[in-house]
Design an enzyme around this catalytic site. Structure first.
Site, short mmCIF file in Angstrom:
data_model
loop_
_atom_site.label_atom_id
_atom_site.label_comp_id
_atom_site.label_asym_id
_atom_site.label_seq_id
_atom_site.Cartn_x
_atom_site.Cartn_y
_atom_site.Cartn_z
N ASP A 183 -18.80 -3.23 73.15
CA ASP A 183 -19.42 -2.72 74.36
C ASP A 183 -18.65 -1.52 74.92
OD1 ASP A 183 -21.22 -4.74 74.07
OD2 ASP A 183 -21.14 -5.39 76.14
N SER A 224 -21.72 -3.62 83.22
CA SER A 224 -20.57 -4.25 82.59
C SER A 224 -19.93 -5.25 83.53
CB SER A 224 -19.56 -3.16 82.23
OG SER A 224 -18.29 -3.71 81.97
#
Length: 574
Positions: free
Chosen positions: A80, A470
């Site tokens: 990510d 996130s």
């Protein structure tokens, strides 16, 4: 106990199968034992996962020493952190489904009897647990461990500090040399991002669910205890096979309530909501946003963790880790102590047997004197998001925000506006067409949110998106807006300058445009062309459902999408 592997290795007709196993060094004695799959998501894409192949060997040793035969295999994992801020992030959430699907296929094809799943980076944790729930064979999840914090001028750093430093550099607040020093220091070794971001959130949740060994979430990746934990997980999985305890025995409605409690108590990532909904779907448990709100309102936020707080996972580990958090919750009747776990014992029995340090510390507060009286994973609903939206309030000081919309059809244009200093105090950034179908894949917006924080705007603006954030994001940032723009949710009809209000106190998010005006805008709107018309992302877009239901893929979603397109004359019926 059920030994499915006998379908593969017993009888004269399976002589070719045995021959192939013997080509890999197995003996007749090995073939006579149960087969335990040891799956890991190791690769060189990310420090979160680079060490997992080595950990898998320790898990295999544990399986062997407890009388079974381990069979190692691996699957993908998207970084990510490295996919963030560009088109690559569209693949991240999609990878969760691919991970679950690929583990399912490997286990079904080879008829393994039990499963150890080792994962590190964000989507690999829920993806692995989803496969376990789907397969429903004795299974134990084990985390690869957190990274150690970087230390610069006495301050603990994580990768989020680097993202925020980019914003500070763009605003002229730090020099290029200072940015380089932060970049060189923040990530010192292997392991998942250090704060209570998505990976550490899901690892914490794995203990609360009972699908992982107690105390397995917090030790760092390169701590000697990590190898011991993985070895013990291999042993425990073979014992679990003998007990015939399966994931659906463990993943009950009460265990999901425990997981939601943990999510709020540690100030965890909003991605935890999405992943718990998806995991519940695998075991056919009806979990809704109402359940999240019900539990949040009676759960205190007690762990002072980054990004909203001051500490990293390594610091939590030093004072007792997740068992310490669970003991405080259990002692105050905030979690169900009677749920069964992979040890064969209950949550309460595990906690009572676990040695938790008693030294004074400042990281985990007492339930009676928490950081916040209620949990931090908040569900919002209103004319902007009829199906719901989410915000993490850990570290967020304000509870209300009203401002004028700045509208962006995609993350790139929003980031450019932030980087160019075009966002002002009081603005509400609306980033749309980034939802499960529209993106596809619900990109996380850390690059953009961190840039805002780095510029000093983190407490002065709001952001709303049908994409995600996130676990490292902080500020007044609302994600998972549903219905998403691509299917004609209200977020698609927002225009530059529209007034939007957000109120955490009454869980509302409203677009201040009349019903008549919205109806007129909806008539003028048409579904855009999909960003991908072939390949994995196109298939995902057609199969994925609403973020409010976990953004899971299901054949029924394909039928719903087809009906929608036909109804709106976007495709022909024949």
């Amino acid at each position: 106990m059920e030994i499915s592997s006998r379908n593969v290795v017993e009888g004269t007709s399976r002589a070719p199968h045995r021959a192939m196993y013997k080509a890999m060094g197995l003996s007749d004695d090995d073939l006579a034992k149960p087969f335990v799959g040891v799956c890991h998501t190791g690769n060189e894409a990310t420090p979160c996962n680079i060490h997992l192949p080595g950990l898998a060997q320790k898990a295999k040793d544990g399986v062997k020493d407890s009388g079974a035969t381990p069979r190692e295999f691996s699957t993908i994992a998207v970084s990510d952190g490295i996919a963030m801020g560009h088109e690559g992030m569209k693949s991240s959430l999609v990878s969760r489904e691919v991970i679950a699907d690929s583990i399912e296929l490997m286990v079904r094809a080879h008829q393994y009897d039990a499963l150890v799943g080792i994962a590190g980076c964000d989507k690999s944790l829920p993806g692995t647990m989803m496969a376990m729930a789907r397969l429903n064979i004795p299974s134990i999840f084990v985390y690869g461990g957190t990274i150690m914090p970087g230390i610069l001028d006495g301050k603990e750093l994580t990768v989020v500090d680097v993202y925020e430093a980019v914003g500070s550099y763009n605003a002229g607040q730090i020099s290029l040399e200072e940015l380089k020093n932060i970049e060189d220091t923040a990530c010192p070794n292997a392991g998942s991002c250090g704060g209570m971001f998505t990976a550490n959130t899901m690892a914490s949740i794995s203990e609360a669910l009972g699908i992982a060994l107690p105390g397995s979430a917090s030790p760092p990746a390169e701590d000697d205890r990590r190898e011991k934990i993985v070895y013990e997980t291999g042993k425990a999985c073979t014992e679990l096979l003998e007990l015939n305890i399966k994931p659906r025995d463990i993943l009950t409605f009460e265990s999901f309530e425990n997981a939601i409690t943990m999510l709020n108590a540690v100030g965890g990532s909003t991605n935890g909501i999405l992943h718990l909904l998806a995991l519940a779907n695998e075991v056919k448990i009806k979990l809704t946003y109402d359940d999240f709100e019900r539990i949040r309102k009676k759960t205190p936020h007690i762990a002072d963790m980054k990004p909203g707080g001051g500490y990293v996972m390594n610091s939590l580990d030093k004072i007792g880790g997740i068992p310490l958090v669970m003991k405080k919750l259990l002692d105050n009747n905030l979690i169900h102590g009677n749920t069964i776990t992979v040890t064969g014992k209950t949550i309460e029995e595990n906690i009572n047997q676990y040695k938790i340090p008693t030294a004074e510390q400042q990281i985990v507060k007492e339930v009676k004197s928490p950081l916040h009286g209620v949990g931090t994973a908040v569900i919002l609903k209103g004319t902007m998001a009829p199906e719901g939206a989410v915000i993490k309030t850990a570290g967020v000081e304000m509870t209300k925000f009203t401002g004028k919309a700045r509208v962006f059809d995609g993350e790139e244009s929003a980031f450019d506006s932030v980087a160019n200093g075009e966002i002002n105090e009081g603005d509400v950034l609306v980033i749309r067409y980034e939802g499960p179908k529209g993106g596809p894949g619900m990109r996380e917006m850390l690059a953009t949110t961190a840039a805002l924080v780095g510029q000093g705007l983190g407490k002065k603006v709001a952001m709303i998106t049908d994409g995600r954030f996130s676990g490292g994001t902080r500020g007044f940032m609302i994600g998972h807006v549903a219905p998403e723009a691509f299917v004609g949710g209200p977020i698609a009809f927002v225009k530059e300058g529209d007034e939007i209000s957000i109120n955490i106190e009454d869980n509302s998010i409203d677009l201040h445009v009349s019903k008549e005006e919205l109806e007129q805008r909806s008539k003028e709107w048409s579904m855009p062309e999909p960003n991908y018309k072939s390949g994995a992302l196109a298939k995902y877009a057609f199969l994925v459902g609403s973020a409010a239901e976990g953004a899971t893929t299901d054949p029924s979603n394909f039928l719903k999408m087809t009906e929608y397109l036909q109804k709106n004359e976007l495709i022909k019926k024949d």
